[in-house]
Design a protein around this motif. Sequence first.
Motif, mmCIF file in Angstrom:
data_model
loop_
_atom_site.group_PDB
_atom_site.id
_atom_site.type_symbol
_atom_site.label_atom_id
_atom_site.label_comp_id
_atom_site.label_asym_id
_atom_site.label_seq_id
_atom_site.Cartn_x
_atom_site.Cartn_y
_atom_site.Cartn_z
ATOM 1 N N VAL A 352 -10.652 25.013 -22.717
ATOM 2 C CA VAL A 352 -9.720 23.679 -22.820
ATOM 3 C C VAL A 352 -8.659 23.759 -22.234
ATOM 4 C CG1 VAL A 352 -11.240 23.210 -25.099
ATOM 5 C CG2 VAL A 352 -8.906 24.537 -24.942
ATOM 6 N N HIS A 353 -7.977 24.836 -21.875
ATOM 7 C CA HIS A 353 -6.580 25.128 -21.295
ATOM 8 C C HIS A 353 -6.450 24.013 -20.025
ATOM 9 C CE1 HIS A 353 -2.913 26.808 -19.505
ATOM 10 N NE2 HIS A 353 -2.527 27.086 -20.753
ATOM 11 N N GLY A 354 -5.296 23.140 -20.207
ATOM 12 C CA GLY A 354 -4.996 22.518 -19.099
ATOM 13 C C GLY A 354 -5.698 20.945 -19.088
ATOM 14 N N LYS A 355 -6.840 20.808 -20.106
ATOM 15 C CA LYS A 355 -7.458 19.626 -20.152
ATOM 16 C C LYS A 355 -6.776 18.689 -20.893
ATOM 17 C CE LYS A 355 -11.870 21.778 -18.926
ATOM 18 N NZ LYS A 355 -13.325 21.838 -19.401
ATOM 19 N N LYS A 356 -7.301 17.341 -20.701
ATOM 20 C CA LYS A 356 -6.533 16.340 -21.779
ATOM 21 C C LYS A 356 -7.399 16.262 -23.150
ATOM 22 C CE LYS A 356 -4.112 13.674 -18.404
ATOM 23 N NZ LYS A 356 -3.679 12.050 -18.330
ATOM 24 N N ALA A 357 -6.482 16.384 -24.136
ATOM 25 C CA ALA A 357 -7.184 16.183 -25.518
ATOM 26 C C ALA A 357 -7.827 14.889 -25.602
ATOM 27 C CB ALA A 357 -6.214 16.512 -26.431
ATOM 28 N N SER A 358 -7.486 13.933 -24.950
ATOM 29 C CA SER A 358 -8.044 12.576 -25.288
ATOM 30 C C SER A 358 -9.186 12.381 -24.806
ATOM 31 C CB SER A 358 -7.046 11.484 -24.804
ATOM 32 O OG SER A 358 -6.772 11.711 -23.225
ATOM 33 N N ARG A 359 -9.685 13.066 -23.664
ATOM 34 C CA ARG A 359 -10.960 12.569 -23.061
ATOM 35 C C ARG A 359 -11.759 13.946 -23.574
ATOM 36 N NH1 ARG A 359 -9.217 12.530 -16.587
ATOM 37 N NH2 ARG A 359 -8.146 10.575 -16.800
ATOM 38 N N LEU A 360 -11.264 15.066 -24.101
ATOM 39 C CA LEU A 360 -12.083 16.202 -24.806
ATOM 40 C C LEU A 360 -12.502 16.019 -25.886
ATOM 41 C CD1 LEU A 360 -13.073 19.051 -23.738
ATOM 42 C CD2 LEU A 360 -11.121 20.125 -25.164
ATOM 43 N N LEU A 361 -11.701 15.502 -26.738
ATOM 44 C CA LEU A 361 -11.922 15.465 -28.240
ATOM 45 C C LEU A 361 -12.376 13.945 -28.880
ATOM 46 C CD1 LEU A 361 -8.892 17.613 -29.404
ATOM 47 C CD2 LEU A 361 -11.148 18.276 -29.074
ATOM 48 N N HIS A 362 -12.157 13.173 -27.982
ATOM 49 C CA HIS A 362 -12.635 11.658 -28.363
ATOM 50 C C HIS A 362 -13.833 10.985 -27.321
ATOM 51 C CE1 HIS A 362 -9.091 11.334 -30.778
ATOM 52 N NE2 HIS A 362 -8.394 12.049 -29.984
ATOM 53 N N LYS A 363 -14.700 10.640 -28.195
ATOM 54 C CA LYS A 363 -15.792 9.682 -27.482
ATOM 55 C C LYS A 363 -15.293 8.587 -26.457
ATOM 56 C CE LYS A 363 -19.710 11.198 -30.120
ATOM 57 N NZ LYS A 363 -20.995 10.736 -30.842
ATOM 58 N N GLU A 364 -14.382 7.817 -27.132
ATOM 59 C CA GLU A 364 -13.916 6.693 -26.469
ATOM 60 C C GLU A 364 -12.606 6.518 -26.918
ATOM 61 O OE1 GLU A 364 -15.460 3.754 -30.027
ATOM 62 O OE2 GLU A 364 -16.433 3.722 -28.028
ATOM 63 N N TYR A 365 -11.708 5.542 -26.146
ATOM 64 C CA TYR A 365 -10.374 5.276 -26.153
ATOM 65 C C TYR A 365 -10.025 4.652 -27.511
ATOM 66 C CZ TYR A 365 -5.852 2.981 -25.339
ATOM 67 O OH TYR A 365 -4.477 2.839 -25.605
ATOM 68 N N SER A 366 -9.184 4.984 -28.154
ATOM 69 C CA SER A 366 -8.598 4.217 -29.252
ATOM 70 C C SER A 366 -6.873 4.106 -29.264
ATOM 71 C CB SER A 366 -9.003 5.105 -30.548
ATOM 72 O OG SER A 366 -8.291 4.643 -31.785
ATOM 73 N N SER A 367 -6.689 2.931 -29.427
ATOM 74 C CA SER A 367 -5.099 2.551 -29.730
ATOM 75 C C SER A 367 -4.377 3.460 -30.660
ATOM 76 C CB SER A 367 -5.152 1.088 -30.015
ATOM 77 O OG SER A 367 -5.554 0.915 -31.311
ATOM 78 N N LEU A 368 -5.120 4.050 -31.447
ATOM 79 C CA LEU A 368 -4.378 4.898 -32.546
ATOM 80 C C LEU A 368 -3.746 5.899 -31.761
ATOM 81 C CD1 LEU A 368 -3.843 5.539 -35.398
ATOM 82 C CD2 LEU A 368 -5.933 6.775 -35.529
ATOM 83 N N GLN A 369 -4.452 6.487 -30.717
ATOM 84 C CA GLN A 369 -3.755 7.901 -29.972
ATOM 85 C C GLN A 369 -2.421 7.180 -29.394
ATOM 86 O OE1 GLN A 369 -6.706 9.504 -27.132
ATOM 87 N NE2 GLN A 369 -8.234 8.626 -28.260
ATOM 88 N N ASP A 370 -2.407 6.035 -28.579
ATOM 89 C CA ASP A 370 -1.188 5.681 -28.423
ATOM 90 C C ASP A 370 0.041 5.534 -29.236
ATOM 91 O OD1 ASP A 370 -2.231 5.874 -25.604
ATOM 92 O OD2 ASP A 370 -2.779 3.807 -25.769
ATOM 93 N N ASP A 371 -0.659 4.916 -30.338
ATOM 94 C CA ASP A 371 0.436 4.620 -31.516
ATOM 95 C C ASP A 371 1.095 5.857 -32.016
ATOM 96 O OD1 ASP A 371 -0.079 2.018 -31.206
ATOM 97 O OD2 ASP A 371 -1.686 1.966 -32.773
ATOM 98 N N ALA A 372 0.002 6.985 -32.178
ATOM 99 C CA ALA A 372 0.722 8.395 -32.560
ATOM 100 C C ALA A 372 1.448 8.872 -31.652
ATOM 101 C CB ALA A 372 -0.877 9.036 -32.916
ATOM 102 N N LEU A 373 1.220 8.767 -30.513
ATOM 103 C CA LEU A 373 2.157 9.541 -29.315
ATOM 104 C C LEU A 373 3.391 8.824 -29.391
ATOM 105 C CD1 LEU A 373 2.654 11.360 -27.085
ATOM 106 C CD2 LEU A 373 1.652 9.846 -25.525
#
Length: 810
Positions: A352-373
């Motif tokens: 997982v090193h260097g990979k994006k967590a949003s693509r690795l750990l989530h099946k689909e995009y969620s606005s909650l990720q942007d809100d959390a960031l």
Amino acid sequence: MILCSNTINLKVNQRNLNHSHQVIIQLERILSALKDVQIADYGIPADADYLKSYVSARQKIDINIQLLKDLTEDNYQEQQQFLLIAQNITNKIDLLRKELYLSQDKTWDLSPKITLTNEITSLTKSIESREQNLLLNQINRSQRSFERAIAAFLITGLINFGLVTQMYYLLKGYILRFKNIKIALQQSENRLRAIIDAEPECIKLIDQNGILLEINASGVAMMEVENADILIGKLVYSAIMPEYQNAFKLMHESVCRGNKESLEFEMIGLKNTRRWMETHAVPLPNENNDGFLHLAITRDITQRKLAEQKLQEQAALLDVVTNAILVKDIDNRILYWNKGAENIYGWEASEVHGKKASRLLHKEYSSLQDDALLSVINTGKWQGELHQVTKEGKDIIIESRWTLLRDEKGKPKSILAENTEITQKKQLETQLLRTQRLESIGTLAGGIAHDLNNVLAPILMSVQLLERKLQDSQHLRLLKTLENNTQRGASLIKQLLSFARGIEGKRTLVQVKNLIAEIEQIVRETFPKSIQLTVNIPQQLGYVWGDDTQLHQVLINLVVNARDAMPTGGKLEIAAANLFIDQHHAQMNIDAKIGAYIVITIADTGIGIHPQVQERIFEPFFTTKEQGKGTGLGLSTALGIIKNHGGFVNVDSELNKGTIVKVYLPIKPNPNTDIPHGDRCSNLNGSGELILVVDDEPAICQITQSSLEAYNYRVLTASNGMEAVEIYAKYQREINVVLLDMMMPGMDGETTIKMLKKINPQVKIVAISGLVLNSTIDQASNQGVKAFMSKPCTGKELLHTLVQVTREFR
């Protein structure tokens, strides 16, 4: 160069003069000898003295001719002339020799001799004259060459003087510049030495044998000595810890071969201070030979090593925790991944090193990720729940806590995230909320059932009293219809009570295998042929302690729901197995306990249940069927029955794939338990026994009194607990049985029992209630209640109970 050329010319002229002079001398000697020969020839030939003169002159001529040949061998023209002279002289001598043999009296003609002599003399004079001319020319040329040489020498002297003068000034300027360069070089060396000494890192120069040649002030301080002279000229290996000496020697040998190297090692100073060092070594060409010197820059990394050790300890602690600890940069790329994360998600840190967590750990995009960031950047922290996925594609729920990490300039650098898997917790919370919701609805249903039972009880008992008094068939049919509808309503109320987990049926040892066999027979006889039934039951299936009628009802409800989920046909599987639930599995279900269970599985390939609906399927009156095709009480009643038997239910469904329902029932540990059987008495008439009826409903008191009196019982009534205690205290010797309602205002049934027990510990009590809860039954049994009945009950059921209590507990 001019002087040298003049000198060479002078030498050549001198040599030519000498040559001409020698030629002239030899010619003169030849002429002199030739004269001697002629004189001897003019004399008396027989005279011995003349002969000696002749021979001596002849020898001189031969010698001088040979010398002339040697002198003229480099000049072809001269050599030809001398050869001609030599030939003439030879002829002359030969002529003279012949004359010696002739007679003394004979007179010879001297004109040829004179002519030949004159020719020789003329030729010799000519050569001599020419040589004299050459000699004069050579002398003149030599004088001119000498004059030119003197002039050239004077000019050369002047030039040399100018050159020497210029050389002097050039040398003077060079010496001055050399002094300045030396001073500048010394200053530069001093500055370089100052810079090297000011360098916080150790700089040292080592020869091929490992001898220290140079070291700066920082190196002296690291070695804990007063000055560099103590170290210079000694081996550098002595300060290195023994376990690193071999590695340092290998590195040193590699550098001396022309390679760049680096090494981390541990050293000890003269004051026994241990330090971790990092050295970067480069080869430096050695001016004395073709090898290289070892130039090393060494820094003290002790603090870094301590920090790394601390980080390793902290990392080890982070790997011990079960939570997932990960560090992400602002672009959401994973920088750190602990063992807890590997255990939760399944990926190793290297994956997982260097990979994006949003693509690795989530099946689909969620606005909650942007809100959390955005929240963590603005406030420095964020906390919430995330739906993520594991390496195997399993959906999990994560409780995540984010903390913003900043660089030395205060700018956001990375995000530290601590993730806790709460999938089981959320499942338990869902089950708990569902249970609480069902309990709330059950409480409401229980209250309604209690009131309805109080309404139906007098109706049902009145019908039976009217049946005894009326003989007309038409009236009896009306009463039968009224009784059937009343019992139907009572049955519906029992379902509500079952949902409320309060009803207690008749329990016996149930063989689940036989129960499933009955269900199998019903399915094969009544279900459409398009549904394929598969039954899988082991031979050694356990027993359960329960109400076989209620369990039968549960299974019927489940298979009917499975049938309705497959309108066009499908597969239906009924299976059962013995299962032991350990602590781990018990924690996954709030109703599960550690122990042995029978799990009954009913699986279909129907339309499935939508995820948003699955949480509500056990709610009463909730149904997914069309209006008029379902009451919504099937699953809620089934759940109540299963829970009443100490079990629980799990449902797993997926749209368009089917549903799997698993019913867990605790196994009865002792299958040899005796099963009580109550004897039904044929004679229901009393013998004048006095019955105290206690109920807050006047209608129930009145109809109960009428029913009992019709069967030869005497009856006293009380509308509450206080009144019942007063009446019993007054007539305790006459009262045989107390028929007590457990749910009354003021003093409830439990308190009334306690008060009656104080008056008479042997009092016979039959408890009755419109809401029969297991807890109520257990409490009543512990207080000595002889029997327990649920409302509404028929008059015959009441009479059977009274007969049993009065006869068995005399």
